[in-house]
Design a protein around this motif. Structure first.
Motif, PDB file in Angstrom:
ATOM      1  N   ALA A   7      79.465  15.856  50.661  1.00  0.00           N
ATOM      2  CA  ALA A   7      78.990  17.161  50.172  1.00  0.00           C
ATOM      3  C   ALA A   7      77.619  17.487  50.754  1.00  0.00           C
ATOM      4  CB  ALA A   7      78.935  17.161  48.651  1.00  0.00           C
ATOM      5  N   LEU A   8      76.743  16.489  50.836  1.00  0.00           N
ATOM      6  CA  LEU A   8      75.401  16.710  51.403  1.00  0.00           C
ATOM      7  C   LEU A   8      75.502  17.063  52.881  1.00  0.00           C
ATOM      8  CD1 LEU A   8      73.308  13.838  49.730  1.00  0.00           C
ATOM      9  CD2 LEU A   8      73.282  16.269  49.172  1.00  0.00           C
ATOM     10  N   GLY A  36      79.743  24.805  51.544  1.00  0.00           N
ATOM     11  CA  GLY A  36      81.154  24.980  51.883  1.00  0.00           C
ATOM     12  C   GLY A  36      82.049  23.837  51.422  1.00  0.00           C
ATOM     13  N   TYR A  37      81.444  22.737  50.999  1.00  0.00           N
ATOM     14  CA  TYR A  37      82.261  21.570  50.619  1.00  0.00           C
ATOM     15  C   TYR A  37      82.939  21.768  49.261  1.00  0.00           C
ATOM     16  CZ  TYR A  37      83.782  16.740  50.054  1.00  0.00           C
ATOM     17  OH  TYR A  37      84.551  15.620  49.879  1.00  0.00           O
ATOM     18  N   GLY A  77      80.610   8.331  47.756  1.00  0.00           N
ATOM     19  CA  GLY A  77      81.245   8.669  49.030  1.00  0.00           C
ATOM     20  C   GLY A  77      81.482  10.164  49.136  1.00  0.00           C
ATOM     21  N   ILE A  78      81.928  10.781  48.044  1.00  0.00           N
ATOM     22  CA  ILE A  78      82.185  12.230  48.022  1.00  0.00           C
ATOM     23  C   ILE A  78      80.858  12.997  48.127  1.00  0.00           C
ATOM     24  CG2 ILE A  78      83.137  14.137  46.651  1.00  0.00           C
ATOM     25  CD1 ILE A  78      84.942  11.982  45.302  1.00  0.00           C
ATOM     26  N   GLN A 100      73.504  25.577  43.821  1.00  0.00           N
ATOM     27  CA  GLN A 100      73.213  25.240  45.222  1.00  0.00           C
ATOM     28  C   GLN A 100      74.371  24.482  45.866  1.00  0.00           C
ATOM     29  OE1 GLN A 100      69.375  23.331  45.167  1.00  0.00           O
ATOM     30  NE2 GLN A 100      68.366  25.202  44.458  1.00  0.00           N
ATOM     31  N   PHE A 101      75.221  23.901  45.021  1.00  0.00           N
ATOM     32  CA  PHE A 101      76.398  23.195  45.533  1.00  0.00           C
ATOM     33  C   PHE A 101      77.592  24.151  45.629  1.00  0.00           C
ATOM     34  CE2 PHE A 101      80.353  20.967  44.437  1.00  0.00           C
ATOM     35  CZ  PHE A 101      80.503  20.254  45.610  1.00  0.00           C
ATOM     36  N   GLY A 102      77.735  25.030  44.630  1.00  0.00           N
ATOM     37  CA  GLY A 102      78.862  25.956  44.665  1.00  0.00           C
ATOM     38  C   GLY A 102      78.916  26.871  43.449  1.00  0.00           C
TER      39      GLY A 102
END
Length: 593
Positions: free
Chosen positions: A532-533, A538-539, A527-528, A324-326
């Motif tokens: 991303a959220l 796309g992040y 922080g990253i 779901q993130f990449g």
């Protein structure tokens, strides 16, 4: 389509068949020495400030890369052998061989660094113009700057040679002692790793019983462990003194490519924001029917619900939520499970803890842990896969540009862990389950903002005292007790004064102060993760770009380039800690009577 059943044991045979008896591995060690000798010949022939110096340096760099891959491949294999079976005497012998190999390599690099330091700033900069060396400017400049602060080539070489038995030998002594420690429990003897898993048992009587035996075991070995710790620190302090270094944090800060102002800003922010975490510990004590928690209650599950996932379920859960993130991250995780890069079996004789290691010649990772199905185990597995993804993201870069520091290494691992723990929270089927998972997530904040803080406070004060002479076992216990009380806001009833003996991190010879990088990585990754959220799938591309820069700039430069933040100010650290406090506030609201 049926998903392939993943095995919980790793494959080392594909790397070097035969384990600690591997003939191929012995041949690899011999070849590594040959390649080091070849590098040595190039380095000794190298004459800075001559017409051919660019070509000579390029030749050295090419050979340097060959040697780095060989030595790291060897070190990774021995680490895996030692971890999977602490009784493997052959692995201990091989560790000695690899240590000697590394020392010889280090001696060659000492000569190289001395030659790099001969250039003036202007001459140095001109060396990199318009050629293939340009991409290595940061890492080679870092070596040159460090060389200028060290002793002569002869003295540094002597230190390297003496360190094999006088420094690294003490680190190996620790491994030997811990490998023999057994914790009696219910008519059987547990290894240190197995006993540590009991601290998350739902029954307090079990936790307390194991803790009593745990303390006895470490105390019984206290004298030799105190001697080991004293000599490791003594060796470092003597070397620092000879180099004229007055600050014992100079080396760990340089290794982590960070300023002391950044470290102080982080700890100052944490110290000022302890109260919500103390409230959490007090609430957890109340929920467990206690006045106050003791050390052995910190990992206790809440209520009778113990969310368990088989290894297969844990693997599938991680892959699904990485996806779901990449696709890059999930693809890497799938590959690691399918190709048996992971040793997770719950059995006797394994080393405690978990780690990721990389085999550069094979372009493969290996992950080590002991998996018993708890939410914490799933998080650990995701954490180590995060480390693996970091190396994977840099796979096509020059080897010398892939040597990222521990603090940014912990960023990638913690980022992966967060994806999984947040997914588990969202997937909770009841409020009770949500509470269990939220508590597990907050436990990581407690570990990184309180436990690691205690380690840092202890180690800082230990080094201050060690400058004046040897520290007894009793003094070490007192230093640790005081550090724990301060770091936990005096929220516990009973502490773990012999923690300085039971925690491997104090004895790791590769990196001094193996503590604060974890906290840095945790908060930096928040922080990253927040970015991303915001940006969604796309992040991943931007995240990979950040990971690829981690070994070729300082952390302050990295943070400014990719997140536009100043790490030397408390503002960023405050905002990161506030995200942890949100979890605590949710927990307090859920458990409010």
């Amino acid at each position: 389509m049926k998903i392939e059943e993943y095995q919980a044991t790793w494959d080392l045979e594909g790397l070097f068949p035969g384990g600690s008896n591997s003939q191929e591995f012995r041949e690899h060690l011999a070849m590594s020495m040959d390649e080091i000798e070849k590098l040595s010949a190039y380095v000794h022939k190298y004459e800075p400030l001559q017409e051919t110096d660019k070509d000579s340096l390029q030749q050295i760099v090419n050979q340097f890369e060959v040697v780095v891959k060989k030595v790291r491949q060897a070190g990774a294999f021995v680490s895996c052998l030692e971890a999977q079976n602490m009784e493997d005497k052959g692995a201990s012998t091989l560790r000695g061989r690899v240590t000697e190999l590394s020392a010889v390599f280090q001696n060659v690099l000492t000569v190289l660094d001395g030659k790099l330091s001969l250039y003036s700033d202007m001459e140095w900069d001109s060396l990199f113009k318009g050629n293939n060396l340009e991409e290595l400017y940061f890492v080679l400049s870092e070596r040159r700057a460090a060389a200028k602060e060290k002793l002569s080539e002869e003295e540094e070489t002597l230190i390297n040679k003496l360190s094999v038995d006088g420094y690294y030998g003490w680190g190996q002594m620790y491994d030997t002692v811990v490998g023999k420690i057994q914790i009696p429990f219910d008519e059987e003897n547990l290894s240190v790793g197995q006993a540590a898993n009991k601290f998350s048992n739902p029954e307090r009587a079990v936790r307390k019983k194991v803790f009593r035996e745990w303390e006895k075991a470490w105390d019984a070995n206290g004298e030799i462990l105190a001697k080991t710790l004293n000599h490791l620190a003594g060796f470092r302090l003597n070397v620092y003194g000879m180099r004229g270094w007055t600050n014992f944090l100079k080396e760990p800060l340089a290794i982590n490519r960070m300023q002391e102002e950044t470290l102080q800003a982080m700890w100052n922010a944490i110290s000022k924001k302890k109260q919500p975490f103390v409230q959490f510990l007090n609430r957890k004590a109340k929920l467990l029917g206690l006045e106050k928690l003791s050390w052995y209650d910190l990992d206790a599950p809440l209520g009778k619900i113990e969310t368990k996932m088989s290894y297969q379920e844990g693997a599938e859960f991680i892959i699904k939520h990485f996806e779901q993130f990449g696709t890059e991250m999930s693809g890497f995780a799938k590959k690691a499970f399918e190709e048996r890069w992971i040793e997770a079996e719950d059995r006797k004789g394994k080393r405690p803890g978990g780690f990721h290691t990389y085999f550069p010649e094979s372009a493969q990772s290996r992950i080590f842990m002991t998996y018993s199905g708890t939410p914490s185990n799933v998080s650990t597995l995701a954490h180590e896969l995060g480390h693996g993804f970091h190396t994977y993201a840099m796979r096509d870069m020059h080897t010398l540009n892939r040597n990222y520091a521990m603090n940014v290494a912990e960023t990638a691992s913690t980022f992966a862990e967060m994806i999984v723990s947040d997914a588990a929270l969202k997937a909770a089927s009841s409020e009770d389950e949500k509470l269990v998972l939220l508590e597990d997530k907050i436990q990581r904040s407690i570990a990184l903002l309180m436990n690691i803080h205690a380690r840092f406070l202890f180690e800082t004060r230990f080094y201050e005292e060690r400058q004046n002479g040897l520290i007894s076992k009793e003094q070490l216990n007192m230093l640790m007790l005081n550090a724990q009380k301060e770091a936990y806001g005096d929220a516990l009833d009973e502490y773990h004064p012999s923690f300085w003996g039971s925690k491997l991190h104090f004895y790791i010879t590769g990196v001094p102060f193996y503590n604060f990088p974890y906290t840095f990585g945790f908060l930096f990754s928040l922080g990253i993760y927040a970015k991303a959220l915001d940006e969604g799938k796309g992040y991943e591309e931007k995240y990979i770009a950040l990971l690829r820069d981690t070994a070729s700039m300082t952390v302050e430069e990295l943070a400014f380039k990719h997140l536009q933040i100043d790490l030397t100010k408390e503002d960023f650290w405050n905002s990161a800690i506030d995200l942890c406090i949100k979890d605590v506030e949710e927990f307090l609201a859920l458990t409010n009577e």
